[in-house]
Scaffold this motif. Structure first.
Motif, PDB file in Angstrom:
ATOM      1  N   THR A 167       0.931  -1.261  -0.128  1.00 19.30           N
ATOM      2  CA  THR A 167      -0.164   0.039   0.064  1.00 19.30           C
ATOM      3  C   THR A 167       0.968   1.163  -0.139  1.00 19.30           C
ATOM      4  OG1 THR A 167      -1.912  -1.163   1.174  1.00 19.30           O
ATOM      5  CG2 THR A 167      -1.692   1.198   1.230  1.00 19.30           C
ATOM      6  N   ILE A 168       0.528   2.228  -0.801  1.00 16.62           N
ATOM      7  CA  ILE A 168       1.385   3.159  -1.083  1.00 16.62           C
ATOM      8  C   ILE A 168       0.508   4.400  -0.797  1.00 16.62           C
ATOM      9  CG2 ILE A 168       2.733   4.810  -2.574  1.00 16.62           C
ATOM     10  CD1 ILE A 168       3.365   2.475  -4.298  1.00 16.62           C
ATOM     11  N   VAL A 169       0.934   5.477   0.419  1.00 20.75           N
ATOM     12  CA  VAL A 169       0.336   6.657   0.590  1.00 20.75           C
ATOM     13  C   VAL A 169       0.929   7.729  -0.174  1.00 20.75           C
ATOM     14  CG1 VAL A 169      -0.426   7.925   2.663  1.00 20.75           C
ATOM     15  CG2 VAL A 169      -0.428   5.611   2.813  1.00 20.75           C
ATOM     16  N   ALA A 170       0.399   8.318  -1.029  1.00 19.47           N
ATOM     17  CA  ALA A 170       1.007   9.398  -1.819  1.00 19.47           C
ATOM     18  C   ALA A 170       0.094  10.725  -1.429  1.00 19.47           C
ATOM     19  CB  ALA A 170       0.520   8.897  -3.133  1.00 19.47           C
ATOM     20  N   ILE A 171       1.221  11.543  -1.009  1.00 24.53           N
ATOM     21  CA  ILE A 171       0.479  12.894  -0.706  1.00 24.53           C
ATOM     22  C   ILE A 171       1.227  14.080  -1.485  1.00 24.53           C
ATOM     23  CG2 ILE A 171       0.736  14.552   1.386  1.00 24.53           C
ATOM     24  CD1 ILE A 171       1.779  12.672   3.026  1.00 24.53           C
ATOM     25  N   ALA A 172       0.014  14.589  -2.192  1.00 31.45           N
ATOM     26  CA  ALA A 172       0.249  15.699  -3.029  1.00 31.45           C
ATOM     27  C   ALA A 172      -0.798  16.649  -2.597  1.00 31.45           C
ATOM     28  CB  ALA A 172      -0.211  15.155  -4.399  1.00 31.45           C
ATOM     29  N   SER A 173      -1.019  17.900  -3.432  1.00 32.26           N
ATOM     30  CA  SER A 173      -1.714  19.067  -3.040  1.00 32.26           C
ATOM     31  C   SER A 173      -3.301  19.066  -3.460  1.00 32.26           C
ATOM     32  CB  SER A 173      -1.338  20.462  -3.384  1.00 32.26           C
ATOM     33  OG  SER A 173      -1.430  20.400  -4.758  1.00 32.26           O
ATOM     34  N   SER A 174      -4.247  19.773  -3.197  1.00 31.56           N
ATOM     35  CA  SER A 174      -5.456  19.657  -3.854  1.00 31.56           C
ATOM     36  C   SER A 174      -5.812  20.984  -4.621  1.00 31.56           C
ATOM     37  CB  SER A 174      -6.808  19.846  -2.807  1.00 31.56           C
ATOM     38  OG  SER A 174      -6.599  18.516  -1.884  1.00 31.56           O
ATOM     39  N   SER A 175      -4.631  21.604  -4.833  1.00 31.90           N
ATOM     40  CA  SER A 175      -4.703  23.084  -5.856  1.00 31.90           C
ATOM     41  C   SER A 175      -3.443  22.978  -6.403  1.00 31.90           C
ATOM     42  CB  SER A 175      -4.992  24.154  -4.770  1.00 31.90           C
ATOM     43  OG  SER A 175      -3.944  24.453  -3.816  1.00 31.90           O
ATOM     44  N   GLY A 176      -3.590  23.856  -7.534  1.00 29.21           N
ATOM     45  CA  GLY A 176      -2.415  23.870  -8.546  1.00 29.21           C
ATOM     46  C   GLY A 176      -1.380  25.283  -8.139  1.00 29.21           C
ATOM     47  N   LEU A 177      -0.993  25.721  -9.414  1.00 23.31           N
ATOM     48  CA  LEU A 177      -0.028  27.037  -9.004  1.00 23.31           C
ATOM     49  C   LEU A 177       0.921  26.821  -8.135  1.00 23.31           C
ATOM     50  CD1 LEU A 177      -2.739  29.529  -9.415  1.00 23.31           C
ATOM     51  CD2 LEU A 177      -1.487  28.842 -11.230  1.00 23.31           C
ATOM     52  N   TRP A 211       3.670  12.643  -8.348  1.00 21.93           N
ATOM     53  CA  TRP A 211       3.155  11.640  -9.295  1.00 21.93           C
ATOM     54  C   TRP A 211       4.356  10.787 -10.084  1.00 21.93           C
ATOM     55  CZ3 TRP A 211      -0.228   8.292  -9.934  1.00 21.93           C
ATOM     56  CH2 TRP A 211      -0.810   7.757 -11.188  1.00 21.93           C
ATOM     57  N   ASN A 212       5.418  11.469 -10.729  1.00 21.28           N
ATOM     58  CA  ASN A 212       6.388  10.788 -11.265  1.00 21.28           C
ATOM     59  C   ASN A 212       7.067   9.581 -10.261  1.00 21.28           C
ATOM     60  OD1 ASN A 212       5.846  11.902 -13.807  1.00 21.28           O
ATOM     61  ND2 ASN A 212       7.429  13.764 -13.202  1.00 21.28           N
ATOM     62  N   ALA A 213       7.040  10.011  -9.137  1.00 18.63           N
ATOM     63  CA  ALA A 213       7.777   9.148  -8.048  1.00 18.63           C
ATOM     64  C   ALA A 213       6.964   8.057  -7.799  1.00 18.63           C
ATOM     65  CB  ALA A 213       8.166  10.004  -6.740  1.00 18.63           C
ATOM     66  N   VAL A 214       5.499   8.168  -7.771  1.00 15.43           N
ATOM     67  CA  VAL A 214       4.459   7.134  -7.634  1.00 15.43           C
ATOM     68  C   VAL A 214       4.438   6.231  -8.531  1.00 15.43           C
ATOM     69  CG1 VAL A 214       2.252   6.640  -7.463  1.00 15.43           C
ATOM     70  CG2 VAL A 214       3.223   8.472  -5.842  1.00 15.43           C
ATOM     71  N   LYS A 215       4.687   6.565  -9.875  1.00 13.59           N
ATOM     72  CA  LYS A 215       4.379   5.818 -10.967  1.00 13.59           C
ATOM     73  C   LYS A 215       5.772   5.005 -10.997  1.00 13.59           C
ATOM     74  CE  LYS A 215       3.963   8.727 -14.333  1.00 13.59           C
ATOM     75  NZ  LYS A 215       3.579   9.135 -15.661  1.00 13.59           N
TER      76      LYS A 215
END
Length: 292
Positions: free
Chosen positions: A77-87, A96-100
């Motif tokens: 199981t991989i817990v991937a933390i990103a953001s919910s907004s851009g800019l 995402w590249n690291a997750v892939k």
């Protein structure tokens, strides 16, 4: 050649954009300073707790926890933390590249993977691959980043409990977390660390020493392991939030500088066009007089 009115309209538009980027940079800076202090405190607490657990795991006692059980990783199981907004520049893309890359690596090893996204941007990328994930986790990163109150911290503990339950029940053999680690404004990198099973990071710490544990070794080990899991997850989210604000601040500073440079170019073009227009009018006026 563009008319004076068109150039002036572009200057006004760029100036309005610059005001927005400048305001966003200031907001990101304020959030960065606030989150950075909290992150430092929780990372220090995590390091102290980690050292205590390492000392117990390396001690000569019969200390054992279900969360430290090693087994062949058939499902990860991989817990991937990103953001919910851009800019925020390449912040989400790097995660995402690291997750892939990690999913492909585990696939080569013959392990199935389940990704738990924290943040709408990560969920969006998973939607493109038509991967299933727990819907209730998607907005957790945004809630925690914006306002790390007791309610959102409780949600983090619930997520830690679900991961622990999945591991102890045998549904997953290993839990990893991928997030962006903040070092400084010029140094942020995506890191992958193992959450479960709990393993000592310093194998030589307190090896061979004896400890007096109250009330008993089993109770202490279970409590410390549960605490370390929750604190590690929370620290990773805080660390990721700090990196997000720093990335957004850098991106808005770059956009502000580009807008300033573009305004200078448009102002120069406007002056040149205006001067050329005045020159043409003078030429027409002189030509009319000479023809008379």
């Amino acid at each position: 050649m563009a008319s004076l009115k068109d150039i002036k309209t572009r200057i006004t538009s760029v100036r309005s954009t610059q005001k927005i980027t400048s305001a966003m940079r200031m907001i990101a800076s304020a959030k960065l300073h606030r989150t950075q202090g909290r992150t430092q405190h929780i990372l220090q607490y995590k390091a102290a707790l980690r050292q205590t657990v390492d000392e117990m795991l390396n001690a000569g006692t019969s200390l054992h926890s279900p969360l430290s059980e090693e087994r062949t990783a058939k499902h990860v199981t991989i817990v991937a933390i990103a953001s919910s907004s851009g800019l925020c520049g390449a912040f989400n893309t790097n995660v995402w590249n690291a997750v892939k890359a990690r999913m492909e690596e585990l696939n080569v090893q013959g392990a199935d993977t389940t990704v738990v996204p924290l943040g709408k941007k990560m969920a969006h990328e998973l939607d493109k691959l038509q991967l299933r994930y727990p819907e209730e986790n998607v907005t957790l990163a945004e809630q925690f980043t914006q306002n790390p109150t007791a309610e959102t911290q409780h949600a983090v503990r619930l997520l830690a409990d679900r991961l622990k339950s999945s591991f102890t029940s045998g549904q997953t053999d290993r839990v990893e977390i991928i997030h962006t680690h903040f070092r400084s404004m010029g140094s942020m990198h995506v890191t992958c660390q193992q959450l479960l099973p709990l393993m000592p990071e310093n194998a030589s710490a307190s090896a061979g020493e004896e400890f007096i544990i109250e009330p008993d070794a089993g109770t202490f080990c279970q409590t410390a392991a549960d605490k370390l899991l929750g604190v590690t997850l929370m620290a990773a989210m805080m660390d990721s939030a700090t990196s997000e604000h720093a990335s957004r601040m850098i991106a808005m500073q770059t956009a502000d500088d580009n807008a300033q440079e573009l305004m200078q170019q448009l102002t120069l073009l406007y002056n040149k066009t205006r001067q050329q227009s005045i020159t043409n009018e003078l030429i027409d006026l002189m030509s009319g007089r000479m023809s008379q």
